[in-house]
Design an enzyme around this catalytic site. Structure first.
Site, short mmCIF file in Angstrom:
data_model
loop_
_atom_site.label_atom_id
_atom_site.label_comp_id
_atom_site.label_asym_id
_atom_site.label_seq_id
_atom_site.Cartn_x
_atom_site.Cartn_y
_atom_site.Cartn_z
N SER A 148 0.86 -1.19 0.00
CA SER A 148 0.00 0.00 0.00
C SER A 148 0.89 1.23 0.00
O SER A 148 2.05 1.16 0.44
CB SER A 148 -0.85 0.01 1.28
OG SER A 148 -1.41 1.29 1.49
N TYR A 161 -2.50 -1.24 10.48
CA TYR A 161 -2.38 -1.41 9.02
C TYR A 161 -1.05 -0.85 8.53
O TYR A 161 -0.32 -1.49 7.78
CB TYR A 161 -3.56 -0.69 8.35
CG TYR A 161 -3.65 -0.83 6.84
CD1 TYR A 161 -4.06 -2.03 6.27
CD2 TYR A 161 -3.35 0.24 6.00
CE1 TYR A 161 -4.16 -2.16 4.89
CE2 TYR A 161 -3.46 0.12 4.63
CZ TYR A 161 -3.87 -1.08 4.07
OH TYR A 161 -3.99 -1.20 2.70
C1 BGC Z 1 -6.25 1.61 1.88
C2 BGC Z 1 -7.43 2.44 1.50
C3 BGC Z 1 -7.05 3.89 1.32
C4 BGC Z 1 -5.87 4.00 0.37
C5 BGC Z 1 -5.37 5.45 0.20
C6 BGC Z 1 -5.13 1.84 0.89
O1 BGC Z 1 -4.02 1.12 1.30
O2 BGC Z 1 -6.60 0.25 1.88
O3 BGC Z 1 -8.41 2.33 2.52
O4 BGC Z 1 -8.13 4.62 0.79
O5 BGC Z 1 -4.81 3.22 0.85
O6 BGC Z 1 -5.19 6.07 1.43
#
Ligand code: BGC
Length: 260
Positions: A148, A161
């Site tokens: 991410s 996360y």
């Molecule tokens: C998350 C999303 C978020 C995006 C941008 C991703 O890793 O799962 O919830 O909108 O990042 O912030």
């Protein structure tokens, strides 16, 4: 086709980004293993899309396997079943991921564990099981982790996360060095905001969505296929000299800072 003769396992491919990746890898000629945790109907949907997309071009098939990727025994069984079904496994896409929204001081141990187990521990042990197979078979392989932008960028109210994705970044860097002598590459793909079920709440909140779009230089959310195309490249021989790095697929979100 880039992936003819290859077998690829995509975790969490009953929906969203994982589903798009499974379809794309199939279109490139790979046989795909579709993993799901709790939505067999989603996995069946992916399988029928895979068959519709690739069935005419090549004779390979898909295969679905239930496994909770947050559980080490499940991921080991998932890898073993994939190898039994197709006789080998070349490519692992660690896509399954979860997030929980809470103020840091309210995060429960159960939610922390759930996030870390799926996003980091499961990836660690699925990759380990694949690597054991590749070493035994003396075959090269490719691992692609769906990380991410938040392996780099803070995301307040999603502390576990962010910790999991930051951990994934270092796991990839570390394994790139340790696995390179065996011809095994490992890279991260780091999506920004993509139109998938993980973002359902956001997509239904016009105010939040509008604010987020302001931060995306390319002016739109990403589509699952935007992520799938770079995964197809990283799964193929065209990326043989690429390892230990992260590819951001975020419309420019990560580098966009504006004074309000
Ligand atoms: C998350 C999303 C978020 C995006 C941008 C991703 O890793 O799962 O919830 O909108 O990042 O912030």
């Amino acid at each position: 086709m880039k992936l003819e003769g290859k077998v690829a396992l995509v975790t969490g491919s009953s929906q969203g980004i994982g589903q798009a990746i499974a379809i794309r890898l199939d279109q490139e000629g790979a046989s795909v293993v579709i993993n799901y945790r709790s939505h067999p109907e989603g996995a069946e949907e992916t399988l029928s899309k895979v068959r519709a997309a690739g069935g005419l071009c090549h004779m390979v098939d898909g295969f679905t396997v239930q496994a909770d990727t947050g559980m080490v025994t499940d991921v080991q069984r998932m890898i073993a079943d994939s190898i039994t079904h197709f006789g080998k496994l070349d490519i692992l896409v660690n896509n399954a991921g979860i997030e929980k929204n809470a103020d840091f001081w309210d995060v429960t141990e159960a939610d922390y564990d759930a996030v870390m187990d799926v996003n980091l521990k499961g990836v660690f042990f699925a990759t380990q099981a694949l690597v054991k197979h590749l070493l035994k078979a003396k075959q090269p392989g490719k691992v692609i982790n769906i990380s991410s932008v938040h392996e780099e960028l803070p995301f307040p109210h999603f502390a576990a996360y962010c910790a999991s994705k930051g951990g994934l970044k270092m796991l990839t860097r570390n394994l790139s060095v340790e696995l390179a002598p065996f011809g095994i590459t490992i890279n991260n793909v780091a999506p920004g905001a993509i139109e998938t079920p993980i973002n359902t709440k956001l997509l239904n909140d016009p105010e939040k969505l509008g604010a987020l779009l302001q931060n995306i230089p390319l002016g739109r959310l990403g589509k699952p296929r935007d992520v799938a195309s770079i995964v197809a490249f990283l799964a193929s021989a065209e990326s043989d000299y690429v390892t230990g790095t992260t590819f951001f697929v975020d419309g420019g979100l990560l580098w966009n800072y504006q004074e309000q």
